[in-house]
Design an enzyme around this catalytic site. Sequence first.
Site, short mmCIF file in Angstrom:
data_model
loop_
_atom_site.label_atom_id
_atom_site.label_comp_id
_atom_site.label_asym_id
_atom_site.label_seq_id
_atom_site.Cartn_x
_atom_site.Cartn_y
_atom_site.Cartn_z
N TYR A 47 66.35 20.43 48.63
CA TYR A 47 65.69 20.66 49.77
C TYR A 47 63.55 20.14 50.35
O TYR A 47 63.38 19.56 49.88
CB TYR A 47 65.46 22.66 49.78
CG TYR A 47 64.45 23.23 49.36
CD1 TYR A 47 65.04 24.56 49.39
CD2 TYR A 47 64.20 22.46 48.32
CE1 TYR A 47 64.04 24.74 48.37
CE2 TYR A 47 63.19 23.33 47.13
CZ TYR A 47 63.39 24.66 47.37
OH TYR A 47 62.84 25.12 46.35
N GLU A 48 64.13 20.84 51.60
CA GLU A 48 62.56 20.18 52.42
C GLU A 48 62.96 18.77 52.35
O GLU A 48 61.65 17.60 52.39
CB GLU A 48 61.45 20.27 51.92
CG GLU A 48 60.76 21.33 51.73
CD GLU A 48 61.03 22.52 52.77
OE1 GLU A 48 60.37 22.11 53.73
OE2 GLU A 48 61.54 23.68 52.77
N GLY A 49 63.58 17.80 52.56
CA GLY A 49 64.32 16.86 53.09
C GLY A 49 64.98 15.99 51.58
O GLY A 49 63.52 15.58 50.69
N GLN A 83 62.93 11.28 52.06
CA GLN A 83 61.34 10.96 51.51
C GLN A 83 60.93 9.53 51.14
O GLN A 83 60.59 9.17 51.34
CB GLN A 83 61.61 11.79 49.71
CG GLN A 83 61.27 13.51 50.72
CD GLN A 83 60.41 13.59 51.10
OE1 GLN A 83 59.31 13.51 51.33
NE2 GLN A 83 61.01 15.23 51.45
#
Length: 598
Positions: free
Chosen positions: A442-444, A449
């Site tokens: 999660y969060e990319g 990234q």
Amino acid sequence: MPSYTPPLRDMQFVMHELLKITDEYKAMPRHAEVDVDTVNAILEEGGKFASEVVFPLNITGDQEGCKLDKETHEVTTPTGFKAAYARYIEGGWPALSCDPEYGGQGLPVVLNQAFYEMLNSANQAWTMYPGLSHGAYEAIHEHGTDEQKKLYLPKLVSGEWTGTMCLTEPHCGTDLGLLRTKAEPQSDGTYRITGNKIFISAGEHDFVPNIVHLVLARLPDAPKGSKGISLFIVPKYNVKADGSLGGRNGIFCGGLEHKMGIHGNATAQLVLDGAVGTLVGEPHKGLQAMFVMMNAARIGVGMQSLGLTEVAFQNALAYAKDRLQMRSLSGTKAKDKPADPIIVHPDVRKMLLTAKAYAEGGRALTMFCSLLIDRELHHPDAKVRKDAAELVALLTPIVKAFITDNGHIATNACMQVFGGHGYIQEWGMEQFARDNRINMIYEGTNTVQSLDLLGRKVLGNQGATLKKFGKLVAQLVEEEGVNEKMAEFINPVAYLGEQMTKFTTEIGFKAFQNPDEVGAAAVDYLRVAGHLVFGYFWARMAQVALREIAAGNQDPFYKAKLQTARFYFAKLFPETATLMRAARSGSKVLMDTDEALA
């Protein structure tokens, strides 16, 4: 049952001996009065809260999970979670690094991040409830109107309300340009928002009377793609002009995800049915505003894996010292016992030292990034602020991806130290591995990234920011290049620094001809960059340790730091050669595979 001891000594080493944060703060008027004693006192109290209040709830929270009442749409969190949050508010912890104008204590970001490392070691699932609020606070603080700030920030700062970030929809994850949630303007200046959001961490719970959702949606005249996204504040309960709560808003929890880990956190499916929202920032520019929240969250996710790496290491080390099995290959070590403790075996030590090296390297990097954020926000020199902001942008994807990948390696290695017991729930090790696994997603995802690092942060400005970090490496090399005692630490970093320029240029040239070359090389590239950054900090930590030993300091901490540095450079750092070779193999062996993937 696992245990946890806050790593205060190593935190103090990084803050005071490596980064010398209080010297840095003397140049920042807001933090000029922050001294070593203040920092240490806050760390100690934060450690007590984490280890004594939150940690005991970790296994029970995992076992109980959250429960949704489908009639009322209300969620009940595991036993003890709500009471722990009440104590969190009583201690003033939500306000630690927030703006005093809205009730915050105005302390440095470094302190808040160190506190959150300990909370994540203690209980990642619980920590996500207050953790998401910091992102909401930051987005509103930077992009909200004066009225929005007045209504929402004091409650978020005090912890009386919590916040979320609502991005993902069932048909799109990272590609936010595909989102469909609609926002219809109303005559009173508000918007009616309709749509569905999924995977919303802490999206519904029983801690507080109101939850402030930050929601991405499209206005009727929005252009297609990510340039047509706007950001809205959508509270669970509408907020009156005087700050009191009005009626229930049209945003409800329609379901909870059944997950592999972080069971104690309510990962919600949210239904917006004409929910009332107010616009944050300019129309169609919500993604820029949300990036404030997303970047904070990405560093926060790195902190989650750092915390889990630390607690997994502590428990694996204790077990390895106690567990008897076989005799040492080089001869009996525990002659008074029927077998030697497994810590005598080389591969057990390798697993333990891997976790230790990744924890301590991650701590140095995350605290450095936190210090950069403090510079960016509060340093009086505009150039210092600009340079700090650029370095944070470069390092954020490394914090998120490299530290979470390392956390996966470390928590699994520590579980392996336990042998069969590592697979058993009561020891807590399998939970650390399960909880960490989400951090790579999660969060990319970590691939996203990697693409962000290589495509946007490095090639996007022809390596200009990477060269700024390279100057830090060059400065250290120049400072210690002739010191024979530092050679084993300096030479690998210096060599990789030189290789990095050639490596980056080569990939950039190939990508100019074929953009798939970026996608093929990105993950390996980020890991190489991560080792360059870790290598720099490990060399600096070795530098401090050698100076202390040379000065006659007998504290075994410094000898331990040197031993861990030697292990890192001998056993972990060399993977950079393999990674660069793999990255250079190009995209053809991946993309010319239609038959293999038919």
